[in-house]
Write a protein that holds these residues in place. Structure first.
Motif, short mmCIF file in Angstrom:
data_model
loop_
_atom_site.label_atom_id
_atom_site.label_comp_id
_atom_site.label_asym_id
_atom_site.label_seq_id
_atom_site.Cartn_x
_atom_site.Cartn_y
_atom_site.Cartn_z
N LYS A 154 37.78 39.98 35.84
CA LYS A 154 38.35 40.83 35.93
C LYS A 154 38.75 39.97 38.09
N THR A 155 39.45 38.78 38.16
CA THR A 155 39.61 37.72 38.63
C THR A 155 41.55 38.03 38.34
N PRO A 156 42.19 37.05 39.81
CA PRO A 156 43.80 36.97 39.15
C PRO A 156 43.80 35.72 38.54
N VAL A 157 44.94 35.72 37.81
CA VAL A 157 46.29 34.64 37.07
C VAL A 157 46.71 34.40 37.89
N VAL A 204 49.23 37.63 38.09
CA VAL A 204 48.88 38.88 37.86
C VAL A 204 47.53 39.82 37.70
N MET A 205 46.93 40.78 37.95
CA MET A 205 45.79 40.89 37.20
C MET A 205 45.44 41.78 35.62
N ALA A 206 44.98 41.42 35.09
CA ALA A 206 45.48 41.79 33.45
C ALA A 206 43.88 42.64 32.50
N ARG A 207 44.10 42.81 32.41
CA ARG A 207 43.65 44.17 31.15
C ARG A 207 43.81 44.10 29.09
#
Length: 541
Positions: A167-170, A536-539
């Motif tokens: 749950k960290t930004p890339v 971005v934040m990704a899921r």
């Protein structure tokens, strides 16, 4: 009476002033392109361009667009060069390979690698160099190399998945830069799917897995930007880089951009090992060929072990074209072009997809209609193709002026696509030997072709009307100098876009349009100063 120093200096000053006045009169009234409209100061001196390049943060391309509003669709922008703001004239300037078009040597100073194909001014020499390289950039060879590209796509996905789980930004810009850098190292280096070639060693890609080290990727991307931001100095003051390189590093280091400092530090560390090994391998290839011995390995559709093997075997190239320095320069430009352009297009694509959920939903729905992940099948998807065309358009490819010199007079008459209000329909004869340019900014924002030109609208590329627009696409240049690696870049764009859209739900994080906008022209489009890229934040889906 003895001649005094004051008299000598006075005479010299008068001579200089007379030459300046005579030169100014010639440029304004007797120059072969003195009949072309434009600002008088631009016709008089290259300092006009220099001001916009160095003191206005490389915004001359934008200023040229403003000049067209005042002077019409054809203008004189330097003492020797003409710019045309009319996509109807593209095929006359960037003619097919059979029409002789030289590049403008003055503009090639920015690259400082005259041995590379992209920095080759002479039309005939360019054709020979291109012929030697073309087999490695053919669609057939790209299809053969697709498993290598796919492997790197999977590694990129694993990087993003790790951030999703934590749950960290890339920083997508850093990740895409790392991917493209490694991918181009693999793609130009060898037709083998295992092992490493000379170019891999030259680029150090096999020793530094950039995708596995995000900090290194961020540093390399920033260093690349720093280096590009110095290219205008190379053009206007070509002696300055040579002067810096001649000084001890302790003196020159404070005057260098950080990217150049880091590059020199890297070379200081490896020059006695890696660089010598690169040269040793090249020399080994040359010696093996002169003795008639071979390794027995002939992998892939090219029938060659490496791109250098192909060049050294080319009957079209004289011995001078197979020299060590020339080959090193060729490889360095291939990786620069192959890293910057695809990475920037992917940045633009993903920013606009995430900023426009309806566009993303439409693309995801189309991708769900097929389970295939092969490049050949993905190319058949019309909306995915349209998204990538629009990404190429708004990333602008090479943004610097890439003038061509025709060896015959050309006549320019404004076409229906002309976007300049001034100038009417008057025709102008352009003398043979005149550098003529049409920037990708001018072509890609022509409102007569691309309504609402700064809006990301993939639908404009659909259907018969969309196919017609492709003749105005300059992201990969046009004519006989069209990008050698277009098929390789296309494979990368399709495979990465499909994989990330299928695999992740992403949201923009502390990112705005200014992080992908074309604000400064440093050979490629640069965003606002201080931009950290697309984050971005990704899921995982």
């Amino acid at each position: 009476m003895a001649v005094t120093i004051v008299q000598v200096l006075g005479t010299a000053l008068v001579v200089v002033l007379l030459r300046t006045v005579v030169g100014a009169i010639r440029r304004l009234y007797f120059h072969p392109i003195s009949h072309i409209p434009g600002p008088k100061l631009a016709a008089l001196t290259w300092w006009y361009e220099c001001y916009w390049d160095l003191f206005q943060e490389s915004r001359f391309v934008f200023h040229i667009q403003e000049l067209h509003k005042q002077y019409g669709p054809i203008i004189r922008i330097t003492p020797d060069e003409i710019h045309v703001n009319d996509v109807g004239f593209l095929d006359s300037v960037y003619a097919p390979s059979m029409s002789r078009r030289d590049k403008y040597p003055y503009q090639l100073k920015t690259l400082r690698i005259p041995g590379a194909i992209g920095a080759t001014a002479n039309h005939d020499l360019h054709r020979k160099r291109r012929e030697a390289l073309s087999p490695f950039f053919s669609r057939r060879n790209v299809l053969y190399l697709e498993p290598v590209i796919t492997e790197k796509v999977e590694q990129l996905c694993r990087l993003i998945a790790r951030h999703a789980s934590e749950k960290t930004p890339v920083n997508l810009s850093d990740a895409l830069f790392a991917f493209s850098n490694e991918y181009v190292s693999l793609k130009v280096g060898s037709s083998e799917l295992t092992g490493y070639s000379v170019v891999n060693n030259f680029l150090f890609a096999h020793q530094t897995d950039v995708l596995a080290n995000e900090a290194k990727a961020a540093t390399l991307r920033q260093n690349g930007n720093d280096l590009l931001m110095g290219i205008n100095i190379n053009k206007h003051f070509p002696w300055f880089p040579d002067f810096l390189e001649s000084l001890p590093l302790s003196i020159s280091k404070p005057m260098m951009p950080p990217g150049l400092v880091d590059m020199l530090a890297l070379f200081d560390c490896i020059v006695l090992t890696e660089l010598q090994r690169v040269r040793a391998e090249l020399v080994g290839i040359m010696q093996a060929k002169s003795s008639g011995s071979t390794s027995g390995k002939q992998m892939g559709p090219t029938g060659k072990e490496s791109v250098y093997d192909s060049v050294l075997d080319s009957p079209a190239l004289p011995p001078s074209e197979k020299a060590l320095l020339r080959l090193e320069q060729e490889g360095s430009l291939l990786v620069l072009a192959g890293t910057e352009s695809p990475a920037k297009t992917l940045n633009v694509v993903f920013y606009h997809l995430l900023a426009n959920p309806s566009t993303l939903a439409k693309l995801r729905a189309e991708l769900s209609t097929t389970k295939s992940s092969s490049w050949a099948e993905l190319e058949k998807l019309p909306y995915l193709s349209a998204v990538l065309e629009e990404g190429n358009r708004l990333s602008f490819g090479v943004t610097a002026r890439t003038a061509r010199i025709a060896h015959e007079p050309l006549t320019y008459t404004p076409s229906p696509y002309s976007v300049s209000a001034a100038g009417g329909s008057k025709s102008h004869v352009i003398p043979a030997g005149t550098p003529i340019s049409i920037t990708s900014l001018s072509a890609h924002t022509a409102a007569t072709v691309f309504p609402s030109p700064y809006t990301f609208d993939p639908s404009r590329w659909l259907g018969d009307a969309g196919r017609e627009l492709r003749k105005f696409q300059m992201a990969f240049n046009k004519g006989g100098r069209k990008c050698l690696g277009i098929e390789l870049a296309r494979a990368e764009l399709y495979l990465v876009t499909a994989a990330l859209v299928r695999g992740f739900e992403m949201e923009l994080w502390e990112t705005g349009e200014g992080d992908v906008a074309f604000v400064h022209d440093y050979q490629v489009a640069m965003p606002r100063v201080g931009s950290k890229g697309v984050r971005v934040m990704a899921r995982e889906l």
